[in-house]
Design a protein around this motif. Sequence first.
Motif, PDB file in Angstrom:
ATOM      1  N   HIS A  25      56.940  55.960  14.682  1.00 44.54           N
ATOM      2  CA  HIS A  25      55.331  57.399  14.541  1.00 44.54           C
ATOM      3  C   HIS A  25      55.343  57.638  13.633  1.00 44.54           C
ATOM      4  O   HIS A  25      54.584  58.372  12.520  1.00 44.54           O
ATOM      5  CB  HIS A  25      56.446  58.463  15.400  1.00 44.54           C
ATOM      6  CG  HIS A  25      56.506  58.666  17.056  1.00 44.54           C
ATOM      7  ND1 HIS A  25      54.982  58.587  17.480  1.00 44.54           N
ATOM      8  CD2 HIS A  25      56.991  58.173  17.746  1.00 44.54           C
ATOM      9  CE1 HIS A  25      55.280  59.922  18.392  1.00 44.54           C
ATOM     10  NE2 HIS A  25      56.795  58.585  19.409  1.00 44.54           N
ATOM     11  N   LEU A  26      56.748  57.647  12.402  1.00 43.26           N
ATOM     12  CA  LEU A  26      55.851  57.962  11.003  1.00 43.26           C
ATOM     13  C   LEU A  26      54.429  56.917  10.213  1.00 43.26           C
ATOM     14  O   LEU A  26      53.419  56.714  10.202  1.00 43.26           O
ATOM     15  CB  LEU A  26      57.572  57.760  10.340  1.00 43.26           C
ATOM     16  CG  LEU A  26      58.095  58.517  10.265  1.00 43.26           C
ATOM     17  CD1 LEU A  26      59.745  58.236   9.698  1.00 43.26           C
ATOM     18  CD2 LEU A  26      57.870  59.669   9.747  1.00 43.26           C
ATOM     19  N   GLU A  29      51.472  57.772  12.127  1.00 44.28           N
ATOM     20  CA  GLU A  29      51.227  59.267  11.706  1.00 44.28           C
ATOM     21  C   GLU A  29      50.563  58.776  10.658  1.00 44.28           C
ATOM     22  O   GLU A  29      48.586  58.970  10.292  1.00 44.28           O
ATOM     23  CB  GLU A  29      52.265  59.577  11.505  1.00 44.28           C
ATOM     24  CG  GLU A  29      51.328  61.330  10.648  1.00 44.28           C
ATOM     25  CD  GLU A  29      52.459  62.117  10.030  1.00 44.28           C
ATOM     26  OE1 GLU A  29      52.540  63.295   9.655  1.00 44.28           O
ATOM     27  OE2 GLU A  29      53.718  61.654  10.371  1.00 44.28           O
ATOM     28  N   LYS A  30      50.855  57.420   9.209  1.00 43.38           N
ATOM     29  CA  LYS A  30      50.111  56.485   8.374  1.00 43.38           C
ATOM     30  C   LYS A  30      49.252  56.436   8.929  1.00 43.38           C
ATOM     31  O   LYS A  30      47.668  56.534   7.932  1.00 43.38           O
ATOM     32  CB  LYS A  30      50.484  56.006   7.801  1.00 43.38           C
ATOM     33  CG  LYS A  30      51.487  56.478   7.016  1.00 43.38           C
ATOM     34  CD  LYS A  30      52.348  55.263   6.459  1.00 43.38           C
ATOM     35  CE  LYS A  30      53.699  56.120   6.143  1.00 43.38           C
ATOM     36  NZ  LYS A  30      54.868  54.921   6.126  1.00 43.38           N
ATOM     37  N   LEU A  32      46.736  56.875  11.645  1.00 39.85           N
ATOM     38  CA  LEU A  32      45.561  58.418  12.485  1.00 39.85           C
ATOM     39  C   LEU A  32      44.763  58.379  11.086  1.00 39.85           C
ATOM     40  O   LEU A  32      45.301  59.160  10.126  1.00 39.85           O
ATOM     41  CB  LEU A  32      46.437  59.007  12.944  1.00 39.85           C
ATOM     42  CG  LEU A  32      46.948  58.981  14.559  1.00 39.85           C
ATOM     43  CD1 LEU A  32      47.624  60.909  14.768  1.00 39.85           C
ATOM     44  CD2 LEU A  32      45.213  58.986  15.141  1.00 39.85           C
ATOM     45  N   ARG A 110      54.429  63.420  19.322  1.00 40.72           N
ATOM     46  CA  ARG A 110      54.338  63.639  18.383  1.00 40.72           C
ATOM     47  C   ARG A 110      52.404  63.966  18.515  1.00 40.72           C
ATOM     48  O   ARG A 110      51.651  63.591  19.164  1.00 40.72           O
ATOM     49  CB  ARG A 110      54.381  63.621  16.855  1.00 40.72           C
ATOM     50  CG  ARG A 110      55.219  62.772  16.656  1.00 40.72           C
ATOM     51  CD  ARG A 110      56.918  63.629  16.495  1.00 40.72           C
ATOM     52  NE  ARG A 110      57.892  63.221  16.031  1.00 40.72           N
ATOM     53  CZ  ARG A 110      58.755  62.853  17.083  1.00 40.72           C
ATOM     54  NH1 ARG A 110      58.641  63.195  18.137  1.00 40.72           N
ATOM     55  NH2 ARG A 110      59.866  62.459  16.650  1.00 40.72           N
ATOM     56  N   THR A 111      52.281  65.908  18.501  1.00 41.12           N
ATOM     57  CA  THR A 111      51.181  65.859  18.013  1.00 41.12           C
ATOM     58  C   THR A 111      50.105  65.839  17.416  1.00 41.12           C
ATOM     59  O   THR A 111      51.306  66.314  15.849  1.00 41.12           O
ATOM     60  CB  THR A 111      50.325  67.279  18.941  1.00 41.12           C
ATOM     61  OG1 THR A 111      51.242  66.942  19.850  1.00 41.12           O
ATOM     62  CG2 THR A 111      48.521  67.692  19.022  1.00 41.12           C
ATOM     63  N   TYR A 112      49.578  65.689  15.990  1.00 37.69           N
ATOM     64  CA  TYR A 112      48.975  65.104  15.231  1.00 37.69           C
ATOM     65  C   TYR A 112      47.556  65.719  14.978  1.00 37.69           C
ATOM     66  O   TYR A 112      47.095  65.955  15.991  1.00 37.69           O
ATOM     67  CB  TYR A 112      48.968  64.066  14.449  1.00 37.69           C
ATOM     68  CG  TYR A 112      49.859  63.514  14.232  1.00 37.69           C
ATOM     69  CD1 TYR A 112      50.659  63.749  13.625  1.00 37.69           C
ATOM     70  CD2 TYR A 112      50.244  62.563  14.970  1.00 37.69           C
ATOM     71  CE1 TYR A 112      52.182  62.685  13.696  1.00 37.69           C
ATOM     72  CE2 TYR A 112      51.677  61.694  15.129  1.00 37.69           C
ATOM     73  CZ  TYR A 112      52.377  62.085  14.812  1.00 37.69           C
ATOM     74  OH  TYR A 112      53.856  61.667  14.516  1.00 37.69           O
ATOM     75  N   TYR A 233      54.949  67.675  22.813  1.00 38.08           N
ATOM     76  CA  TYR A 233      56.838  67.005  21.426  1.00 38.08           C
ATOM     77  C   TYR A 233      57.849  66.667  21.623  1.00 38.08           C
ATOM     78  O   TYR A 233      58.154  67.774  22.907  1.00 38.08           O
ATOM     79  CB  TYR A 233      57.056  68.121  20.084  1.00 38.08           C
ATOM     80  CG  TYR A 233      58.228  67.934  18.983  1.00 38.08           C
ATOM     81  CD1 TYR A 233      57.293  67.352  18.147  1.00 38.08           C
ATOM     82  CD2 TYR A 233      59.378  67.805  19.043  1.00 38.08           C
ATOM     83  CE1 TYR A 233      57.928  66.763  17.542  1.00 38.08           C
ATOM     84  CE2 TYR A 233      60.157  67.595  18.185  1.00 38.08           C
ATOM     85  CZ  TYR A 233      59.155  66.948  17.593  1.00 38.08           C
ATOM     86  OH  TYR A 233      60.241  66.645  16.513  1.00 38.08           O
TER      87      TYR A 233
END
Length: 249
Positions: A25-26, A29-30, A32, A110-112, A233
């Motif tokens: 997930h980390l 996130e980077k 996206l 997760r939601t970003y 989440y």
Amino acid sequence: MAVTIKSEREIELMREAGRLLAKTHLELEKALRAGMTTKEIDRICEEIIRSYGCTPSFLNYNGFPASVCVSINDEVVHGIPSKKRVIHEGDIVSLDTGLIYKGYQSDAARTYGIGEISREAAQLIEVTRQSFFEGIKFAKAGNHLNDIGTAIQKYCEQFGYGVVRDLVGHGIGTEMHESPEIPNFDMGRRGIKLRPGMTLAIEPMVNMGRYDVAWSDDEWTVVTDDGSLSAHYENTILITEGEPEILSL
């Protein structure tokens, strides 16, 4: 199906599955950004998971064609990645994925926000995330399953949000979906008593408007019925003698 109690060895394997999923997930996130397709996110996700020597849980699960569910704006869950679907500045994007490590599953979402998002959208994401933590305050041995969902619902409804009723969390282990089902709302009965060694995927799905949802024509993607934004989440947790342990953070 009875709720499985995991042995020490199984818990160790699930810890590692959760740790690797948190790293996934980390990395996602980077990666996206506005302008990328949802298919590109799926490719990156699968590559990351396989680079850890793990298998993507979602790929071909009940026929799902990807390694990650990518759900945008009013899509609640199970969005199918596509070469045609582009992520834009201002979107909110939910990523739900899981992996299998030595036969054991982990599941997290997760939601970003992409770039500048509205204050309302940012609040929805934050409240959804916090509702998970409000819920797991009750994820302790001796408490009942319903204590978790009741706490999640109570917290979200203070903000006027709708907590999705048609989809729930679940037990997890060697299978992605094990007993028990875990509603994010008060189900009107206590449910099972929580015991050390249970592993659960707790996953509030929260709509800015009403809680009603509908299924898209692809038969996978779930959307809000009223077109409002939705956030998601999720973490895999372990019930212990004391505080719950979050395996996927």
